[in-house]
Design a protein around this motif. Sequence first.
Motif, PDB file in Angstrom:
ATOM      1  N   LEU A   1       0.843  -1.196   0.000  1.00  0.00           N
ATOM      2  CA  LEU A   1       0.000   0.000   0.000  1.00  0.00           C
ATOM      3  C   LEU A   1       0.877   1.244   0.000  1.00  0.00           C
ATOM      4  N   LEU A   2       0.694   2.088  -1.011  1.00  0.00           N
ATOM      5  CA  LEU A   2       1.455   3.324  -1.130  1.00  0.00           C
ATOM      6  C   LEU A   2       0.505   4.502  -1.042  1.00  0.00           C
ATOM      7  N   GLY A   3       0.585   5.250   0.058  1.00  0.00           N
ATOM      8  CA  GLY A   3      -0.253   6.429   0.224  1.00  0.00           C
ATOM      9  C   GLY A   3       0.561   7.697   0.051  1.00  0.00           C
ATOM     10  N   GLY A   4      -0.125   8.798  -0.177  1.00  0.00           N
ATOM     11  CA  GLY A   4       0.566  10.075  -0.319  1.00  0.00           C
ATOM     12  C   GLY A   4      -0.350  11.132  -0.904  1.00  0.00           C
ATOM     13  N   THR A   5       0.124  12.361  -0.899  1.00  0.00           N
ATOM     14  CA  THR A   5      -0.680  13.420  -1.505  1.00  0.00           C
ATOM     15  C   THR A   5      -0.551  13.415  -3.019  1.00  0.00           C
TER      16      THR A   5
ATOM     17  N   MET B   1      -2.959   5.034  -2.923  1.00  0.00           N
ATOM     18  CA  MET B   1      -4.059   5.722  -2.264  1.00  0.00           C
ATOM     19  C   MET B   1      -3.769   7.215  -2.091  1.00  0.00           C
ATOM     20  N   PRO B   2      -4.320   8.069  -2.974  1.00  0.00           N
ATOM     21  CA  PRO B   2      -4.176   9.520  -2.771  1.00  0.00           C
ATOM     22  C   PRO B   2      -4.893   9.944  -1.489  1.00  0.00           C
ATOM     23  N   ALA B   3      -4.266  10.854  -0.758  1.00  0.00           N
ATOM     24  CA  ALA B   3      -4.765  11.221   0.570  1.00  0.00           C
ATOM     25  C   ALA B   3      -5.256  12.658   0.624  1.00  0.00           C
ATOM     26  N   LEU B   4      -6.118  12.903   1.601  1.00  0.00           N
ATOM     27  CA  LEU B   4      -6.435  14.259   2.047  1.00  0.00           C
ATOM     28  C   LEU B   4      -5.817  14.405   3.426  1.00  0.00           C
TER      29      LEU B   4
ATOM     30  N   GLY C   1     -13.883  13.211   1.632  1.00  0.00           N
ATOM     31  CA  GLY C   1     -14.047  14.651   1.534  1.00  0.00           C
ATOM     32  C   GLY C   1     -13.504  15.446   2.696  1.00  0.00           C
ATOM     33  N   GLN C   2     -12.790  14.806   3.590  1.00  0.00           N
ATOM     34  CA  GLN C   2     -12.192  15.520   4.716  1.00  0.00           C
ATOM     35  C   GLN C   2     -10.900  14.817   5.100  1.00  0.00           C
ATOM     36  N   PRO C   3      -9.968  15.569   5.700  1.00  0.00           N
ATOM     37  CA  PRO C   3      -8.698  14.945   6.091  1.00  0.00           C
ATOM     38  C   PRO C   3      -8.926  13.718   6.961  1.00  0.00           C
ATOM     39  N   THR C   4      -8.072  12.748   6.789  1.00  0.00           N
ATOM     40  CA  THR C   4      -8.253  11.478   7.475  1.00  0.00           C
ATOM     41  C   THR C   4      -6.928  10.983   8.024  1.00  0.00           C
ATOM     42  N   TYR C   5      -6.983  10.085   8.973  1.00  0.00           N
ATOM     43  CA  TYR C   5      -5.775   9.519   9.565  1.00  0.00           C
ATOM     44  C   TYR C   5      -5.443   8.184   8.908  1.00  0.00           C
TER      45      TYR C   5
END
Length: 220
Positions: A11-15, A42-45, A84-88
Amino acid sequence: MQDTMARRVALLGGTFDPVHAGHVALGAHFMALLQADELWVMPALPWQKAALAASPQQRAEMVELAFAGQPYPVVVDKRELQRGQPTYTVDTLRELRAELGPQTSIAFLMGADQLQRLDTWHDWQDLFGLAHLCAAARPGFELGALPPAVAQEFARRAATPEQIRNTPSGLTCLAPDLALDVSATGIRAALQRGNKPGSLSLLIPPVVLDYIEQHNLYKK
C-alpha cells in the motif's frame, strides 16, 4: 519457511501533488522485494499539510496515468478522497484490515522523509497492529537519524522480506538502496519558476507531465 499467505498487498499512500518518478520507483522496488500480489495506491487528504495545489480529482487522475501499464496489478483506491475531509492513516488501515481479512499481509510503504515524521502521526504506534511498515531510504541513511521512539520500534520489529510476506502485520523493513532523490515540493517550485516541463522528464512520468501542462497546474 514456505509462502503461506493467501494474499499480499503493498500500500502506497501520499498526496501525490504531483505524483513523480520516486513514487513509481518506490512502488516497484517493494513489489519486487516483497513479491506482493497487488500494489494499492491511495491519494490522501492529509490533515498535516496545507492546501494542495491540484484538486483531489486531478491528483487521482495523475496517479492513474503514472501507474498505468506496470507489470503487476495496481489498484488506485480513492476512499480517502471520497471521504471529503482529512483522514488519519490509522483509520484507513483499520478499514482495509477489516476488508482484506486478518491473514492478508499488508505492507504500508513510505519514504525516509515520512518515516522521520512518523511519531507525529495520529496513533502511530497502532499502525504496527494493522500492517507492516516498509521504508525506502537513500544510501547511507541510518536509523539513528530517526526520532528515538521510531528508531526503537523499527529496530525491534526489523524483519526479512520473507517474514513480511508470510505474516499479516507488525514487522518493519528498511531498504536503504533506493537512490532517487525526487521531491514533489521541488517539482512544484521548478514549475512555478517557469521551468519547461520537458526539463523535468526524468523526474515525472511523461504522461503526467502532459497532464500538468494540459491542465495548467503548478503555475504562479
